[in-house]
Design a protein around this motif. Structure first.
Motif, mmCIF file in Angstrom:
data_model
loop_
_atom_site.group_PDB
_atom_site.id
_atom_site.type_symbol
_atom_site.label_atom_id
_atom_site.label_comp_id
_atom_site.label_asym_id
_atom_site.label_seq_id
_atom_site.Cartn_x
_atom_site.Cartn_y
_atom_site.Cartn_z
ATOM 1 N N SER A 50 0.816 -1.253 0.009
ATOM 2 C CA SER A 50 -0.160 -0.058 -0.018
ATOM 3 C C SER A 50 0.880 1.313 -0.103
ATOM 4 O O SER A 50 0.558 2.492 -0.501
ATOM 5 N N ASP A 51 1.970 1.358 0.581
ATOM 6 C CA ASP A 51 2.931 2.229 0.669
ATOM 7 C C ASP A 51 3.836 2.661 -0.722
ATOM 8 O O ASP A 51 4.539 3.569 -0.571
ATOM 9 N N ASN B 111 -7.843 -4.475 -2.125
ATOM 10 C CA ASN B 111 -7.935 -2.946 -2.329
ATOM 11 C C ASN B 111 -6.893 -2.486 -3.394
ATOM 12 O O ASN B 111 -7.145 -1.215 -4.024
ATOM 13 N N ASN B 112 -5.640 -2.729 -3.250
ATOM 14 C CA ASN B 112 -4.536 -2.242 -4.134
ATOM 15 C C ASN B 112 -4.683 -2.545 -5.592
ATOM 16 O O ASN B 112 -4.793 -1.576 -6.466
ATOM 17 N N GLU C 12 -5.875 10.048 13.826
ATOM 18 C CA GLU C 12 -6.873 9.933 12.637
ATOM 19 C C GLU C 12 -7.841 8.817 13.011
ATOM 20 O O GLU C 12 -7.542 8.003 13.589
ATOM 21 N N ARG D 103 -9.429 5.667 11.771
ATOM 22 C CA ARG D 103 -8.965 4.379 10.960
ATOM 23 C C ARG D 103 -10.155 3.435 11.090
ATOM 24 O O ARG D 103 -10.734 2.982 12.037
ATOM 25 N N PRO E 182 -6.543 2.107 6.470
ATOM 26 C CA PRO E 182 -5.875 3.405 6.384
ATOM 27 C C PRO E 182 -6.265 4.316 5.539
ATOM 28 O O PRO E 182 -6.640 5.603 5.535
ATOM 29 N N ASP E 183 -6.478 3.953 4.095
ATOM 30 C CA ASP E 183 -6.828 4.627 3.171
ATOM 31 C C ASP E 183 -8.217 4.837 2.723
ATOM 32 O O ASP E 183 -8.472 5.350 1.737
ATOM 33 N N ARG E 184 -9.033 4.142 3.505
ATOM 34 C CA ARG E 184 -10.550 4.192 3.392
ATOM 35 C C ARG E 184 -11.245 5.433 4.133
ATOM 36 O O ARG E 184 -10.834 5.461 5.366
ATOM 37 N N SER E 185 -12.264 5.808 3.680
ATOM 38 C CA SER E 185 -13.247 6.877 4.481
ATOM 39 C C SER E 185 -14.713 6.692 3.969
ATOM 40 O O SER E 185 -14.827 6.246 2.923
ATOM 41 N N LYS F 242 -14.393 14.756 0.251
ATOM 42 C CA LYS F 242 -13.799 13.926 -0.878
ATOM 43 C C LYS F 242 -14.808 14.488 -1.984
ATOM 44 O O LYS F 242 -16.011 14.348 -1.971
#
Length: 660
Positions: A191-192, A212-213, A366, A368, A379-382, A403
């Motif tokens: 992911s990074d 997800n990636n 944050e 999570r 971490p990258d979901r909202s 967003k």
């Protein structure tokens, strides 16, 4: 745009318009879907496919002596000699069987692990583009190896998809030696990673990555397609430019093996994947704070109705009147009736439906989101529609920007675009109809290598949460004293911490694995089968992990698993139970749950009250079956509605370009 595959789903699938191989979206009608559900459910339960796979596996067994006595160079040469026939898809099944026999021999030499006949059956089914159900602990990682290797030797870019970065990296490291034995390259997506590293990983023959990636990288490519021109234009560019500098990350959707397929195809398919950008608006924080302040004074039943089963909040006429009165002195969106009501409903959702330790945790300043099916943070979901920002205000955190959607797609549409798709799961037959209807995947149940020795001890229903944790601690202490390691499964971070406290009160040492504590995940899981260990874990330990038994544990009865809360799907309960009694080892399981659990109060509130008030024989077991059946039906409806909405949005926005 979608293209029809023929009446009742018959006829060849058509290729899409992307610059690399993928299928166009199929078009079906109600009759097609009804037939596919029924056919999928029936064919998964009859043994004909399994018999055929067993015959082919026996033929591969018979080829083993041909390759056992030759050296490594000769074995590689035999594989390379098959490549022209594999690439040309000529020769029928014979070159495939020979290739499988060669890969099996290489696996034995490189890894010291030789696939059992049942694993070869599973690998053949994967290569053919089917979904296989293999009992937990039967070695799905090793089963996927021959299918991925032979597909890569056939010239297809292979994606091995799993549910998180940790498992993708672990599986790549474990199997890399066999791929490299045949000169195949291996890539891993983390992911990074930046774009350049991702492109290099996707250019490998076999790429390991999370779902997800994969899907978000696909969406980024689609956004690039919209900006860069048509698929034809990009194909022309590919012919005239350096192939090492591809404008897109993916090389197409040729062949995928999806591990934990029920989690990816079903559990996570209720929510669309949305690629978004952030738009800063300093006025939004004040707006969200006003919505929260107003939401806190509204009363359930009088001002709003809370539907626990559907997790929805609706303002009553009285509530709408209060909101309108409060908005009279406010500016901006408060002057628009629909906007202010939706804003207050989101604030009420943040207050009453989303709780720290359950749906999310606060980490490093944050929010999570916690995946309820895997127990891991995302971490990258909202959340959309301002909900994420309202929760940030509720928790006193810095507010992220609003967003704006760049592209979206559902798992249902994305995975159907693979030219050849396959999957592995420990629990799939009960969903076989949906797998065929939605993904075009027939399901095959693979037999176990050894007879299962796991034994279910008991299922206990407690009236209160406190009584449940007390009984869990006592049961764990009893098994601990007998020398059995104990794994206690919970559904939330908060519940895992409650369980740990109850065990600590009895003076027991406990290891906790949840979304807040994942740094030592591999070590915690590796030790969970050692004598004297007590491990409390959310679903983070329910999939993809292998718990090896320590010295003397088999004689003591194996790993003991305690389920502390039934999940909304019985499949996930089976996944947790499946940590015990793997590969013919002994093991025991037990369920100790509370009638205050969310599953019962949300999906069967009336029957729950009756069971609590009376002692009807079998009432609690009936309650569990009814609640899980209602939950699964509700989620299935959500998935169908999501697919229908996706198609509706595509038709509505076709004039402006595809929504992806």
């Amino acid at each position: 745009m979608p293209e029809a595959a023929g009446l009742f789903g018959l006829g060849r699938s058509r290729l899409g318009t992307a610059p690399h191989p993928e299928l166009a979206d199929p078009v079906s009608n109600g009759v097609d879907r009804w037939l596919e559900r029924r056919v999928g459910a029936v064919t998964a339960r009859v043994p004909f496919r399994r018999w055929r796979l067993a015959r082919l596996a026996r033929r591969i067994d018979a080829m083993a002596p041909d390759y056992a006595d030759i050296d490594d160079e000769a074995l590689r040469a035999a594989a390379f000699a098959l490549r022209p026939r594999l690439l040309a898809r000529r020769g029928g099944i014979e070159p495939v069987l020979e290739a499988f026999a060669i890969v099996r021999e290489a696996s034995d030499r490189v890894l010291g692990k030789r696939q059992y006949r049942v694993q070869i059956m599973g690998a053949l089914a994967l290569y053919e583009g089917r979904l296989i159900e293999m009992a937990t602990g039967e070695g799905k990682t090793l089963t996927g190896l021959p299918a991925a290797t032979v597909a890569a030797l056939s010239g297809d870019p292979v994606h091995v998809v799993t549910v998180n970065d940790y498992l993708a990296g672990r599986d790549a490291d474990e199997l890399r030696g066999v791929f490299e034995f045949f000169g195949l390259t291996v890539g891993v997506i983390d992911s990074d990673m930046d774009t350049a590293d991702r492109q290099r990983a996707y250019r490998a023959d076999v790429t390991f990555l999370s779902n997800n990636n994969l899907t978000f990288d696909y969406l980024r490519d689609r956004v690039g397609l919209r900006r860069g021109g048509s698929g034809s234009r990009l194909r022309a560019q590919a012919l005239t430019t350096d192939h090492g500098r591809q404008p897109l990350m993916l090389r197409g959707l040729a062949f995928a093996i999806v591990d934990e397929a029920d989690s990816v195809f079903v559990d996570e398919a209720r929510t669309p994947l949305i690629l978004s950008s952030t738009a800063d608006d300093p006025e939004l924080e004040r707006l969200y704070q006003q919505a929260l302040d107003l939401g806190r004074v509204l009363l359930e039943g009088r001002d709003f109705e809370l539907d626990s089963m559907r997790r929805m909040i609706t303002l009553t006429p009285a509530g709408k009147a209060i909101v309108a009165s409060a908005a009279a002195s406010l500016e901006g969106l408060w002057s628009i009736r629909k906007a202010r009501e939706e804003l207050v409903q989101q604030a009420l959702s943040a207050l009453h439906l989303f709780h720290s330790g359950h749906e999310y945790i606060v980490e490093d300043g944050e929010i999570r989101i916690v995946d309820e099916f895997t127990g891991r943070t995302m971490p990258d979901r909202s959340w959309q529609g301002g909900l994420h920002q309202i929760i940030e205000v509720k928790e006193g955190l810095a507010v992220t920007g609003r967003k704006e959607t760049l592209a979206r797609i559902t798992y249902q549409r994305f995975f159907r675009r693979y030219v050849r798709l396959s999957g592995m799961t420990g629990t799939g037959v009960e969903l076989s109809g949906e797998f065929l209807e939605t993904y075009g995947l027939g399901t095959v149940r693979i037999p176990t290598h050894r007879k299962r020795r796991r034994r279910h001890v008991s299922t206990r229903f407690c009236k209160t949460n406190s009584k449940r944790w007390s009984m869990v601690a006592q049961a764990a202490a009893s098994r601990h004293a007998a020398g059995q390691p104990v794994l206690i499964g919970t559904r939330s971070v908060e519940a895992s911490e409650e369980a740990a406290k109850a065990l600590s009160r009895l003076g027991l040492d406990v290891a906790v694995l949840n979304a807040r504590q994942t740094a030592d995940e591999a070590d915690v899981v590796a030790r969970a089968g050692q004598s004297g260990r007590i491990t409390v874990a959310t679903n983070i330990a329910g999939r993809g992990t292998d718990i090896s038994l320590g010295e003397g544990v088999r004689e003591a009865g194996g790993l003991h698993v305690i389920l502390t809360e039934f999940h909304e799907s019985a499949r996930i309960d089976r996944q947790l139970y499946g940590r015990s009694g793997r590969q013919g080892d002994p093991g025991t399981t037990q369920a100790i749950v509370s009638l205050e659990d969310d599953l019962f109060t949300r999906f069967a509130p009336r029957l729950t009250r009756l069971v609590r008030a009376t002692r009807v024989p079998g009432g609690a077991s009936l309650l569990r079956r009814l609640a899980q059946r209602r939950a699964e039906a509700e989620h299935a409806t959500t998935r169908r509605e999501q697919t229908a909405l996706d198609k509706k949005l595509e038709r509505a926005l076709a004039f402006a370009g595809a929504i992806e």
